[in-house]
Design a protein around this motif. Structure first.
Motif, mmCIF file in Angstrom:
data_model
loop_
_atom_site.group_PDB
_atom_site.id
_atom_site.type_symbol
_atom_site.label_atom_id
_atom_site.label_comp_id
_atom_site.label_asym_id
_atom_site.label_seq_id
_atom_site.Cartn_x
_atom_site.Cartn_y
_atom_site.Cartn_z
ATOM 1 N N ASN A 73 13.327 3.952 57.143
ATOM 2 C CA ASN A 73 12.792 3.894 55.776
ATOM 3 C C ASN A 73 13.652 3.059 54.848
ATOM 4 N N GLY A 74 14.891 2.735 55.263
ATOM 5 C CA GLY A 74 15.735 1.877 54.441
ATOM 6 C C GLY A 74 17.055 2.476 54.025
ATOM 7 N N PHE A 75 17.383 3.682 54.501
ATOM 8 C CA PHE A 75 18.662 4.280 54.140
ATOM 9 C C PHE A 75 19.780 3.708 55.016
ATOM 10 N N ASP A 76 20.964 3.603 54.427
ATOM 11 C CA ASP A 76 22.114 3.055 55.136
ATOM 12 C C ASP A 76 22.989 4.147 55.740
ATOM 13 N N ASN A 136 22.074 2.578 50.133
ATOM 14 C CA ASN A 136 21.262 3.773 49.918
ATOM 15 C C ASN A 136 21.721 4.901 50.843
ATOM 16 N N ILE A 137 22.111 6.013 50.221
ATOM 17 C CA ILE A 137 22.624 7.176 50.947
ATOM 18 C C ILE A 137 21.708 8.361 50.671
ATOM 19 N N LEU A 138 21.402 9.137 51.713
ATOM 20 C CA LEU A 138 20.577 10.333 51.556
ATOM 21 C C LEU A 138 21.393 11.569 51.900
ATOM 22 N N LEU A 139 21.516 12.492 50.929
ATOM 23 C CA LEU A 139 22.116 13.800 51.185
ATOM 24 C C LEU A 139 21.049 14.702 51.800
ATOM 25 N N VAL A 140 21.374 15.292 52.929
ATOM 26 C CA VAL A 140 20.429 16.104 53.688
ATOM 27 C C VAL A 140 21.043 17.476 53.931
ATOM 28 N N HIS A 141 20.215 18.513 53.789
ATOM 29 C CA HIS A 141 20.629 19.856 54.218
ATOM 30 C C HIS A 141 19.464 20.438 54.994
ATOM 31 N N GLY A 142 19.635 20.535 56.296
ATOM 32 C CA GLY A 142 18.551 21.036 57.111
ATOM 33 C C GLY A 142 18.719 20.633 58.562
ATOM 34 N N GLY A 143 17.581 20.592 59.263
ATOM 35 C CA GLY A 143 17.628 20.175 60.654
ATOM 36 C C GLY A 143 17.074 21.190 61.632
#
Length: 352
Positions: free
Chosen positions: A173-176, A151-158
């Motif tokens: 939460n379970g993302f790799d 499981n991959i999450l694309l993130v834009h922010g911070g």
């Protein structure tokens, strides 16, 4: 599974606008993205992850066609694409009407969604911006549906205006892997698990240091990720320690030597720092005429002998002012107020 992770390409931007090299810098950014595609042709990654702001603003149709052609060169690679805060989606955005290549997977909604890839046992989650700013920590509440997958999450922010998030919480939460973008200075937020890609190329004179893309492999037990620099431009901040004896000819010689010794892809902000006589004036405009000098900033303070000034101006406004400022707590504000006030009373320019 092998992947390339890139972000904040900002196609269409013209860095250092007004400088002779501005058009070249704009083309360099397109060429650098083409270089990433060339790496994908050679390395054949399963995925190319683009974590927002591929474009600096709403893309034109012709710009989208250019990018789509580049995507067509890597049909073996699945391209995961989202819009960031600079190229955020609107109702009439050409992003939405573009007929993308079959290997392009574009997040169209501001609500979190995901693409599943059974062959690679991968699920990739993400969203696209529909507003310039999103202050809610949306990513922290996303839970992968199937923990047996990668499981991959694309993130834009911070930052507070652009989806603040907590990498540790997202991984719990379970993302790799977190493929992040938005902050132009890249690095591993959590080694092997959360990477802020940084901008592919520096887009601003304050984007110092190396820029490039990330190449990684991942399975459920292990992630291996490495940074690959792209060196078409690097901004450097250089300081010259000036004194009361420093001359304009001396500064020009320093700048010429610096430019001759350093590689041609480096561009410079020059800082003149030190104490000088208050009537000193350096010809910064001359330095800014040099090729690859972006700007020159004076960080100067006057080299006053306050004891001598008190003696020479005893019982005058100037002498009384110095004595009053010396009675106050000697913090940064007081010291600056002393410098500015004495400069003004003597008729010199405010400290630079």
């Amino acid at each position: 599974m092998k992947f390339i992770h890139v972000s904040d390409v900002h196609l269409g931007i013209k860095p250092d606008e007004g400088k002779p090299w501005s058009e070249k810098r704009a083309q360099d950014i397109w060429d650098s993205f083409a270089e990433v595609i060339g790496a994908a042709v050679e390395l054949k990654p399963d995925f190319l992850l683009i974590s927002g702001d591929l474009f600096h603003a709403q893309p034109l149709k012709k710009e989208l066609r250019e990018v789509n052609y580049l995507f067509s060169r890597i049909p073996q690679t699945k391209i995961i694409l989202m819009a960031g805060n600079h190229d955020y989606l609107r109702t009439k955005s050409y992003y939405l009407t573009m007929e993308w290549e079959e290997n392009v997977y574009f997040f169209r909604q501001e609500e979190p969604g995901h693409f599943d890839f059974e062959e690679e046992n991968v699920s990739i989650y993400g969203l696209s911006y529909w507003h310039r700013e999103i202050g809610e920590p949306v990513y922290d509440s996303i839970i992968p549906e199937d923990l047996s997958k990668i499981n991959i999450l694309l993130v834009h922010g911070g930052d507070p205006q652009h989806i603040p998030y907590h990498p540790k919480h997202i991984l719990e939460n379970g993302f790799d892997y977190i493929a992040a973008g938005h902050i132009h200075k890249g690095g591993q937020q959590i080694p092997g698990r959360a990477v802020m890609a940084g901008s592919l190329e520096p887009t601003d004179k304050n984007d110092v240091g190396s820029h490039g893309y990330w190449l990684g492999t991942i399975d459920k037990e292990h992630t291996d990720i490495h940074f690959h620099p792209v060196k078409k431009c690097e901004y450097c901040h250089e300081v010259y320690p000036v004194t009361g004896k420093t001359t304009n000819f001396e500064l020009c010689e320093w700048a010429k030597t610096l430019l001759a010794e350093r590689p041609g892809y480096q561009y410079f902000r020059l800082f003149l720092r030190g104490k000088v006589s208050p009537d000193t004036e350096f010809n910064t405009a001359k330095l800014e005429e040099f090729d690859r000098v972006v700007d020159v900033t004076e960080q100067l303070s006057p080299d006053y002998d306050y004891e001598k000034l008190k003696e020479n101006y005893k019982d005058t406004l100037l002498g009384n002012y110095i004595e009053e400022m010396e009675r106050r707590p000697q913090d940064v504000v007081t010291k600056k107020a002393l410098e500015y006030g004495v400069n003004a009373l003597l008729g010199y320019k405010i400290c630079r």
